[in-house]
Design a protein around this motif. Structure first.
Motif, PDB file in Angstrom:
ATOM      1  N   GLY A 185       0.836  -1.203   0.000  1.00 31.16           N
ATOM      2  CA  GLY A 185       0.000   0.000   0.000  1.00 31.16           C
ATOM      3  C   GLY A 185       0.861   1.239   0.000  1.00 31.16           C
ATOM      4  N   SER A 186       0.589   2.144   0.896  1.00 31.71           N
ATOM      5  CA  SER A 186       1.289   3.423   0.927  1.00 31.71           C
ATOM      6  C   SER A 186       2.459   3.398   1.905  1.00 31.71           C
ATOM      7  CB  SER A 186       0.307   4.520   1.331  1.00 31.71           C
ATOM      8  OG  SER A 186      -0.278   4.205   2.581  1.00 31.71           O
ATOM      9  N   ILE A 187       3.481   4.196   1.609  1.00 32.96           N
ATOM     10  CA  ILE A 187       4.628   4.360   2.503  1.00 32.96           C
ATOM     11  C   ILE A 187       4.968   5.845   2.558  1.00 32.96           C
ATOM     12  CG2 ILE A 187       6.216   3.806   0.632  1.00 32.96           C
ATOM     13  CD1 ILE A 187       8.184   2.822   2.745  1.00 32.96           C
ATOM     14  N   PHE A 188       5.130   6.361   3.782  1.00 28.11           N
ATOM     15  CA  PHE A 188       5.421   7.776   3.978  1.00 28.11           C
ATOM     16  C   PHE A 188       6.615   7.930   4.903  1.00 28.11           C
ATOM     17  CE2 PHE A 188       0.854   7.486   3.244  1.00 28.11           C
ATOM     18  CZ  PHE A 188       0.706   8.354   2.187  1.00 28.11           C
ATOM     19  N   ILE A 189       7.369   9.005   4.684  1.00 28.15           N
ATOM     20  CA  ILE A 189       8.437   9.389   5.601  1.00 28.15           C
ATOM     21  C   ILE A 189       8.069  10.760   6.150  1.00 28.15           C
ATOM     22  CG2 ILE A 189       9.840  10.350   3.732  1.00 28.15           C
ATOM     23  CD1 ILE A 189      12.332   9.554   5.318  1.00 28.15           C
ATOM     24  N   GLY A 190       8.220  10.923   7.443  1.00 27.53           N
ATOM     25  CA  GLY A 190       7.906  12.204   8.075  1.00 27.53           C
ATOM     26  C   GLY A 190       9.125  12.771   8.771  1.00 27.53           C
ATOM     27  N   ILE A 191       9.343  14.061   8.622  1.00 28.36           N
ATOM     28  CA  ILE A 191      10.435  14.759   9.302  1.00 28.36           C
ATOM     29  C   ILE A 191       9.830  16.018   9.909  1.00 28.36           C
ATOM     30  CG2 ILE A 191      12.644  15.942   9.028  1.00 28.36           C
ATOM     31  CD1 ILE A 191      13.265  14.018   6.754  1.00 28.36           C
ATOM     32  N   ASN A 192       9.966  16.174  11.221  1.00 32.28           N
ATOM     33  CA  ASN A 192       9.310  17.290  11.898  1.00 32.28           C
ATOM     34  C   ASN A 192      10.013  18.633  11.695  1.00 32.28           C
ATOM     35  OD1 ASN A 192      11.527  16.723  13.555  1.00 32.28           O
ATOM     36  ND2 ASN A 192      10.457  17.374  15.391  1.00 32.28           N
ATOM     37  N   ASN A 193      11.227  18.635  11.158  1.00 30.50           N
ATOM     38  CA  ASN A 193      11.957  19.881  10.943  1.00 30.50           C
ATOM     39  C   ASN A 193      12.804  19.711   9.688  1.00 30.50           C
ATOM     40  OD1 ASN A 193      13.507  22.186  10.989  1.00 30.50           O
ATOM     41  ND2 ASN A 193      14.280  21.891  13.062  1.00 30.50           N
ATOM     42  N   THR A 194      12.376  20.323   8.588  1.00 32.07           N
ATOM     43  CA  THR A 194      13.109  20.176   7.326  1.00 32.07           C
ATOM     44  C   THR A 194      14.130  21.292   7.105  1.00 32.07           C
ATOM     45  OG1 THR A 194      11.331  21.302   6.154  1.00 32.07           O
ATOM     46  CG2 THR A 194      11.266  18.882   6.192  1.00 32.07           C
ATOM     47  N   SER A 195      14.288  22.176   8.089  1.00 31.40           N
ATOM     48  CA  SER A 195      15.313  23.228   8.038  1.00 31.40           C
ATOM     49  C   SER A 195      16.072  23.251   9.362  1.00 31.40           C
ATOM     50  CB  SER A 195      14.670  24.596   7.785  1.00 31.40           C
ATOM     51  OG  SER A 195      13.998  24.621   6.560  1.00 31.40           O
ATOM     52  N   PRO A 196      16.716  22.143   9.721  1.00 30.26           N
ATOM     53  CA  PRO A 196      17.377  22.099  11.030  1.00 30.26           C
ATOM     54  C   PRO A 196      18.689  22.873  11.044  1.00 30.26           C
ATOM     55  CG  PRO A 196      17.838  20.100   9.851  1.00 30.26           C
ATOM     56  CD  PRO A 196      16.877  20.889   9.004  1.00 30.26           C
TER      57      PRO A 196
ATOM     58  N   ASN B  23      12.916  14.592  14.443  1.00 25.70           N
ATOM     59  CA  ASN B  23      12.269  13.295  14.562  1.00 25.70           C
ATOM     60  C   ASN B  23      11.928  12.797  13.159  1.00 25.70           C
ATOM     61  OD1 ASN B  23      11.221  11.129  16.061  1.00 25.70           O
ATOM     62  ND2 ASN B  23       9.160  11.910  15.742  1.00 25.70           N
ATOM     63  N   VAL B  24      12.448  11.625  12.806  1.00 20.45           N
ATOM     64  CA  VAL B  24      12.180  11.002  11.518  1.00 20.45           C
ATOM     65  C   VAL B  24      11.250   9.823  11.780  1.00 20.45           C
ATOM     66  CG1 VAL B  24      13.198   9.842   9.521  1.00 20.45           C
ATOM     67  CG2 VAL B  24      14.464  11.651  10.688  1.00 20.45           C
ATOM     68  N   SER B  25      10.179   9.737  11.009  1.00 22.75           N
ATOM     69  CA  SER B  25       9.220   8.649  11.225  1.00 22.75           C
ATOM     70  C   SER B  25       8.864   7.965   9.913  1.00 22.75           C
ATOM     71  CB  SER B  25       7.960   9.179  11.906  1.00 22.75           C
ATOM     72  OG  SER B  25       7.336  10.152  11.092  1.00 22.75           O
TER      73      SER B  25
END
Length: 167
Positions: A33-44, A51-53
């Protein structure tokens, strides 16, 4: 479900009761199905924690493992693995950024399922410039005419920039 085998068999009987059969087997393909990557701060900035999820859904098979990987040019790749199960996989990892501005970091989330399928999704981010810390001190905050005022300054720039200017 992905990896399942289906057997189709056809029988034919003539008027003399002779029976003939033929079988064909097919294997159902694994569909993720679907796969997502999340990053809470893209300008660190340096020393910030991000946090990478990973978040995925597999409609055909159960997940077995999840990975978060990141690398920077000239540095070894770092990997974090997570044991997961079920048709939904969620995990995250806090990572402290210890690089200076302009460095690019590639974050990748990988999923393995019990059918042997591996999928991934990646995001590339670039570190932004850190604002320098500057302190100023003076020996006299209320000088009179013709008095000397000594001014000193201290600055810290995490990006190792060189500058000094007193106006």
């Amino acid at each position: 479900r992905g990896g399942s085998v289906i057997n189709f068999t056809m029988y034919a009987t003539d008027t003399s009761n002779n029976v003939k059969q033929n079988s064909t087997k097919i294997t159902v393909a694994d569909t993720l199905g679907s796969i997502f990557i999340g990053i809470n701060n893209t300008s660190p900035k340096i020393n910030e924690v991000i946090n990478v999820s990973g978040n995925a859904t597999d409609i055909d098979a159960d997940f077995s493992l999840g990975y978060i990987s990141y690398n920077v040019s000239g540095n070894p790749q770092r990997n974090f693995s997570f044991g997961i199960s079920g048709t939904k996989g969620n995990f995250s990892q806090a990572i402290t950024i210890n690089l200076t501005r302009g460095n690019a970091i590639n974050f990748t989330v990988f999923y393995n399922d019990t059918a042997g399928t591996v999928v991934q999704n990646s995001t590339l981010i670039t570190l932004i410039d850190n604002i320098a810390n500057v302190t100023i001190s003076v020996n006299n905050t209320a000088p009179k005419i013709n008095e000397v005022v000594n001014v000193s300054s201290n600055s810290i720039d995490y990006d190792n920039l060189s500058f000094c200017k007193i106006i």
